[in-house]
Design an enzyme around this catalytic site. Structure first.
Site, PDB file in Angstrom:
ATOM      1  N   ARG A  62       0.892  -1.162   0.000  1.00  8.23           N
ATOM      2  CA  ARG A  62       0.000   0.000   0.000  1.00  8.23           C
ATOM      3  C   ARG A  62       0.930   1.212   0.000  1.00  8.23           C
ATOM      4  O   ARG A  62       1.686   1.432   0.941  1.00  8.23           O
ATOM      5  CB  ARG A  62      -0.900  -0.027   1.227  1.00  8.23           C
ATOM      6  CG  ARG A  62      -1.856   1.188   1.336  1.00  8.23           C
ATOM      7  CD  ARG A  62      -1.265   2.267   2.211  1.00  8.23           C
ATOM      8  NE  ARG A  62      -2.212   3.319   2.532  1.00  8.23           N
ATOM      9  CZ  ARG A  62      -1.877   4.474   3.090  1.00  8.23           C
ATOM     10  NH1 ARG A  62      -0.618   4.751   3.407  1.00  8.23           N
ATOM     11  NH2 ARG A  62      -2.782   5.369   3.360  1.00  8.23           N
ATOM     12  N   ASP A  66       1.809   4.977   0.254  1.00  7.77           N
ATOM     13  CA  ASP A  66       1.257   6.138   0.932  1.00  7.77           C
ATOM     14  C   ASP A  66       1.211   7.360   0.011  1.00  7.77           C
ATOM     15  O   ASP A  66       2.176   7.656  -0.694  1.00  7.77           O
ATOM     16  CB  ASP A  66       2.136   6.434   2.166  1.00  7.77           C
ATOM     17  CG  ASP A  66       1.672   7.639   2.936  1.00  7.77           C
ATOM     18  OD1 ASP A  66       0.550   7.592   3.468  1.00  7.77           O
ATOM     19  OD2 ASP A  66       2.423   8.636   3.004  1.00  7.77           O
ATOM     20  N   GLU A 116      -2.716   4.951  -1.944  1.00  7.70           N
ATOM     21  CA  GLU A 116      -3.538   5.992  -1.341  1.00  7.70           C
ATOM     22  C   GLU A 116      -3.410   7.201  -2.259  1.00  7.70           C
ATOM     23  O   GLU A 116      -2.301   7.667  -2.512  1.00  7.70           O
ATOM     24  CB  GLU A 116      -3.033   6.353   0.059  1.00  7.70           C
ATOM     25  CG  GLU A 116      -3.861   7.463   0.696  1.00  7.70           C
ATOM     26  CD  GLU A 116      -3.190   8.111   1.897  1.00  7.70           C
ATOM     27  OE1 GLU A 116      -3.916   8.684   2.715  1.00  7.70           O
ATOM     28  OE2 GLU A 116      -1.952   8.060   2.008  1.00  7.70           O
ATOM     29  N   PHE A 157     -15.733   7.827   0.244  1.00  8.10           N
ATOM     30  CA  PHE A 157     -16.752   6.933   0.813  1.00  8.10           C
ATOM     31  C   PHE A 157     -16.798   7.138   2.334  1.00  8.10           C
ATOM     32  O   PHE A 157     -17.866   7.261   2.933  1.00  8.10           O
ATOM     33  CB  PHE A 157     -16.433   5.476   0.463  1.00  8.10           C
ATOM     34  CG  PHE A 157     -17.393   4.478   1.060  1.00  8.10           C
ATOM     35  CD1 PHE A 157     -18.487   4.019   0.329  1.00  8.10           C
ATOM     36  CD2 PHE A 157     -17.210   3.984   2.351  1.00  8.10           C
ATOM     37  CE1 PHE A 157     -19.380   3.103   0.880  1.00  8.10           C
ATOM     38  CE2 PHE A 157     -18.093   3.069   2.916  1.00  8.10           C
ATOM     39  CZ  PHE A 157     -19.178   2.628   2.177  1.00  8.10           C
ATOM     40  N   HIS A 158     -15.625   7.168   2.946  1.00  8.14           N
ATOM     41  CA  HIS A 158     -15.524   7.373   4.396  1.00  8.14           C
ATOM     42  C   HIS A 158     -16.163   8.702   4.808  1.00  8.14           C
ATOM     43  O   HIS A 158     -16.941   8.764   5.762  1.00  8.14           O
ATOM     44  CB  HIS A 158     -14.050   7.350   4.819  1.00  8.14           C
ATOM     45  CG  HIS A 158     -13.802   7.866   6.200  1.00  8.14           C
ATOM     46  ND1 HIS A 158     -13.604   9.214   6.464  1.00  8.14           N
ATOM     47  CD2 HIS A 158     -13.728   7.236   7.395  1.00  8.14           C
ATOM     48  CE1 HIS A 158     -13.428   9.384   7.765  1.00  8.14           C
ATOM     49  NE2 HIS A 158     -13.488   8.201   8.359  1.00  8.14           N
ATOM     50  N   HIS A 159     -15.843   9.774   4.069  1.00 10.05           N
ATOM     51  CA  HIS A 159     -16.351  11.093   4.441  1.00 10.05           C
ATOM     52  C   HIS A 159     -17.879  11.127   4.360  1.00 10.05           C
ATOM     53  O   HIS A 159     -18.549  11.655   5.258  1.00 10.05           O
ATOM     54  CB  HIS A 159     -15.765  12.174   3.527  1.00 10.05           C
ATOM     55  CG  HIS A 159     -14.261  12.243   3.554  1.00 10.05           C
ATOM     56  ND1 HIS A 159     -13.497  11.657   4.535  1.00 10.05           N
ATOM     57  CD2 HIS A 159     -13.379  12.843   2.699  1.00 10.05           C
ATOM     58  CE1 HIS A 159     -12.210  11.887   4.298  1.00 10.05           C
ATOM     59  NE2 HIS A 159     -12.114  12.602   3.188  1.00 10.05           N
ATOM     60  N   HIS A 215      -6.196   4.621  10.198  1.00 13.84           N
ATOM     61  CA  HIS A 215      -5.242   5.317  11.080  1.00 13.84           C
ATOM     62  C   HIS A 215      -5.301   6.833  10.893  1.00 13.84           C
ATOM     63  O   HIS A 215      -5.213   7.597  11.851  1.00 13.84           O
ATOM     64  CB  HIS A 215      -3.815   4.797  10.833  1.00 13.84           C
ATOM     65  CG  HIS A 215      -3.196   5.322   9.579  1.00 13.84           C
ATOM     66  ND1 HIS A 215      -3.335   4.687   8.353  1.00 13.84           N
ATOM     67  CD2 HIS A 215      -2.462   6.434   9.335  1.00 13.84           C
ATOM     68  CE1 HIS A 215      -2.711   5.390   7.436  1.00 13.84           C
ATOM     69  NE2 HIS A 215      -2.166   6.446   7.993  1.00 13.84           N
ATOM     70  N   ASP A 216      -5.452   7.271   9.634  1.00 13.03           N
ATOM     71  CA  ASP A 216      -5.478   8.711   9.344  1.00 13.03           C
ATOM     72  C   ASP A 216      -6.713   9.369   9.925  1.00 13.03           C
ATOM     73  O   ASP A 216      -6.628  10.382  10.611  1.00 13.03           O
ATOM     74  CB  ASP A 216      -5.514   8.925   7.821  1.00 13.03           C
ATOM     75  CG  ASP A 216      -4.132   9.184   7.236  1.00 13.03           C
ATOM     76  OD1 ASP A 216      -3.260   9.675   7.970  1.00 13.03           O
ATOM     77  OD2 ASP A 216      -3.941   8.884   6.050  1.00 13.03           O
ATOM     78  N   VAL A 228      -8.788   8.482  12.167  1.00 11.60           N
ATOM     79  CA  VAL A 228      -8.868   8.477  13.633  1.00 11.60           C
ATOM     80  C   VAL A 228      -7.745   9.337  14.212  1.00 11.60           C
ATOM     81  O   VAL A 228      -7.966  10.298  14.944  1.00 11.60           O
ATOM     82  CB  VAL A 228      -8.774   7.038  14.197  1.00 11.60           C
ATOM     83  CG1 VAL A 228      -8.772   7.059  15.717  1.00 11.60           C
ATOM     84  CG2 VAL A 228      -9.933   6.186  13.688  1.00 11.60           C
ATOM     85  N   GLY A 229      -6.510   9.003  13.848  1.00 14.61           N
ATOM     86  CA  GLY A 229      -5.349   9.606  14.491  1.00 14.61           C
ATOM     87  C   GLY A 229      -5.105  11.061  14.151  1.00 14.61           C
ATOM     88  O   GLY A 229      -4.425  11.768  14.897  1.00 14.61           O
TER      89      GLY A 229
END
Length: 609
Positions: free
Chosen positions: A260, A262, A299, A326-328, A392-393, A395-396
């Protein structure tokens, strides 16, 4: 020009070691053996390379390169840094491991169910061995591909991994090269593929000695993290060679199944052949040689299908990409705040669009970017997109690092899992979400440079100065921030956590077994949203089987009609069922045209009889 065709650094072949270094600025180069102080001179080669073949370097030998009799530096292609990023490098024999995965075949990409984890916080001992001890748990959960956040050597023992400065060296505190090889071997024995997160768009600041050797960076471009890596400026041939060989090493010598990569949107390359396309070509050649299958995942936030499309139509032929959009849309549908980049999204309408079109923005105007953005992804199959409700992005990079378990109700967490695991794309979980882990995942570092550590601390505070009402940003340098980000492995057996874990297991199993959910044919996907009700109806087909997913993101009961009056619909899954601590189960069988009451913050999956 053809670059030197072997791996940079030190490669062992029996009793002989081959040394290869690119140092075009140097007038003379030698290798200094640490325990004896003996120096072995390297021979100058064309294009700034230096080479040596010797029987004086063995596994475990510690060394540094000496440039022009004055600078003693670790190897930029070091395979092991036993004593910090500033200390000597150590020779590693990558062939020493006795692999037991000769019969392993990488899974078809469309079958991947990914699980992102961070080695340092996944278990209390923060090692690859710790991950290995949890593989049976992964198998029982139903995930079949773990995605490990970057392991390239970084300063200290605590870091997300994106500050790595030795792309070839596996973090010493995690277990080094041998530890990672053993983990991959163990994963393959359990039927689990391994995805490794790698960073080819920038380097971390501390221990970054690349500029001492040659033009690894260019001032032509900048990234949010400093000067861009030199993929197209003077001297770039050797830099491209360095990173291509790194890709091949992970696949060939570590048996990694997929990388993956980055933030590839921060890779600046105007060469006739883009570095990603060249990597694709070289990986294809490796697969031809070995008969093993490897995937390249990126990504990328450009909504540009060129990254995915085949090379014969000018694409870079990456196998898949994360889609943050999709997440947003999902976070907004679930009731998240429309601040920052979320301000571009409308919730259920955009979630339905993402189910249908993958990209939410595929040519229309984006207010957040103040421009028209994206291109349609009509001909790209479902496995080319990876979706998630957290990573991770997401959330963190929040000031306090709160997970969904803290931000959303138990019912909404189940609905978000359903939204991801019924999508016509590859689903990815973030470690601990499957049992509703309450520990935050915060940003942490352990720079040994005190000034740099203080700069990071101040920078984090400044970044979130506008959010002071929510409290202080956690100190990224404090070890407590790291420890408080670790998973709590006593929780999966307790109360609601146990219920959530059972819920995830059942939902993942259903995704695998139900052809309409398992097959990723995007031509057979329909999604409709009702903004007033805050509902989404997702329809997916495979041959004669159709699955319909009814989702209610509102806080009220909503009534939705099932389509096709001639059909009978049979329930397969219901997040509001009392076995999942829900309020009330829906009917097992419903006639087409009849209405179904959806409980607040819930979803139901029906299939045609």
């Amino acid at each position: 020009m053809k670059t030197v065709n072997n791996r940079p650094g030190i490669t062992l072949n029996g009793n002989e070691a081959s040394v290869l270094l690119w140092a075009p600025k140097a007038k003379q180069v030698s290798i200094k053996i640490q325990n004896s102080n003996e120096q072995l001179p390297l021979e100058q080669q064309p294009y700034g390379y230096w080479q040596l073949k010797t029987d004086k370097l063995h596994a475990g030998t510690q060394y540094k390169f000496v440039l022009d009799d004055e600078k003693e530096l670790p190897d930029p292609a070091s395979l092991h840094q036993p004593d910090t990023v500033h200390g000597p490098s150590e020779v590693v024999d990558l062939q020493a491991i006795q692999w037991t995965d000769n019969n392993w075949q990488n899974l078809p990409l469309q079958d991947y169910i990914l699980y992102e984890l961070h080695t340092g916080t996944f278990t209390p001992n923060s090692t690859f061995a710790g991950i290995e001890a949890k593989l049976d748990y992964m198998v029982e959960l139903g995930v079949n591909a773990i995605e490990i956040m970057p392991v390239a050597q970084f300063p200290g023992n605590r870091n997300w991994g994106y500050d790595g400065v030795f792309p070839y060296a596996v973090q010493n505190s995690y277990g080094g090269a041998g530890g990672l090889q053993r983990l991959v071997d163990a994963c393959h024995q359990k039927g689990i593929a391994v995805v490794l997160d790698v960073v080819y768009n920038h380097m971390g600041p501390e221990g970054n000695y690349f500029g001492e050797f040659g033009s690894y960076f260019t001032e032509k471009y900048n990234t949010p993290w400093g000067n861009a890596i030199n993929f197209d400026d003077a001297g770039c041939d050797a830099v491209r060679h360095y990173f291509i060989e790194n890709v091949l090493m992970w696949f060939r010598d570590f048996h990694i199944d997929a990388l993956r990569m980055d933030a590839v949107h921060a890779i600046k390359d105007f060469s006739a052949v883009h570095i990603l396309s060249e990597i694709r070509t070289r990986v294809n050649e490796l697969m031809q040689e070995t008969g093993r299958k490897h995937y390249l995942i990126v990504e990328c936030d450009l909504n540009d299908t060129r990254f995915l499309n085949p090379q014969n139509v000018g694409g870079f032929a990456m196998d898949s990409q994360w889609i943050d959009e999709f997440h947003h849309a999902l976070r907004l549908a679930a009731g998240g705040e429309p601040t920052g980049y979320y301000s571009d999204f409308s919730g259920v309408t955009d979630l339905a669009k993402s189910y249908q079109d993958a990209y939410v923005y595929d040519g229309q105007y984006s207010a957040h970017r103040d421009k028209h953005f994206g291109i349609k992804a009509e001909n790209n199959p479902g496995e080319q997109f990876i979706v998630f409700s957290q990573n991770h992005d997401q959330v963190g990079n929040r000031m306090l690092g709160e997970r969904s378990s803290e931000l959303f109700s138990f019912e909404m967490q189940k609905l978000m899992a359903g939204a991801v695991l019924t999508a016509p794309f590859l689903p990815m979980l973030f470690m601990g979400e499957e049992y509703s882990e309450p520990h935050r995942f915060m940003y942490f570092v352990s720079h040994t440079d005190a000034e740099l550590a203080e700069a990071v601390r101040k920078g984090r505070k400044a970044e979130f100065a506008a959010f002071h009402a929510q409290g202080e940003a956690p100190d990224p340098v404090d070890e407590k921030t790291f420890i408080d980000s670790q998973l709590q492995w006593n929780l999966p057996e307790l109360g609601q956590h146990s219920t959530m874990l059972s819920f995830y297991k059942a939902l993942i199993q259903l995704r695998k077994s139900l052809p309409a959910l398992h097959n990723l044919n995007r031509k057979q996907v329909k999604a409709e949203a009702n903004e007033e009700q805050k509902t989404v109806v997702l329809r997916r087909k495979h041959h004669v089987q159709e699955a319909i997913v009814l989702m209610n993101f509102s806080g009220n009961i909503q009534s939705l009609s099932l389509p096709d009056t001639a059909q009978t619909w049979k329930k397969q899954f219901d997040s509001a069922d009392t076995q999942w601590n829900g309020p009330k189960a829906a009917p097992e069988v419903v006639n087409g045209g009849d209405g179904v009451e959806l409980q607040p913050e819930s979803f139901i999956i029906y299939i045609n009889e």
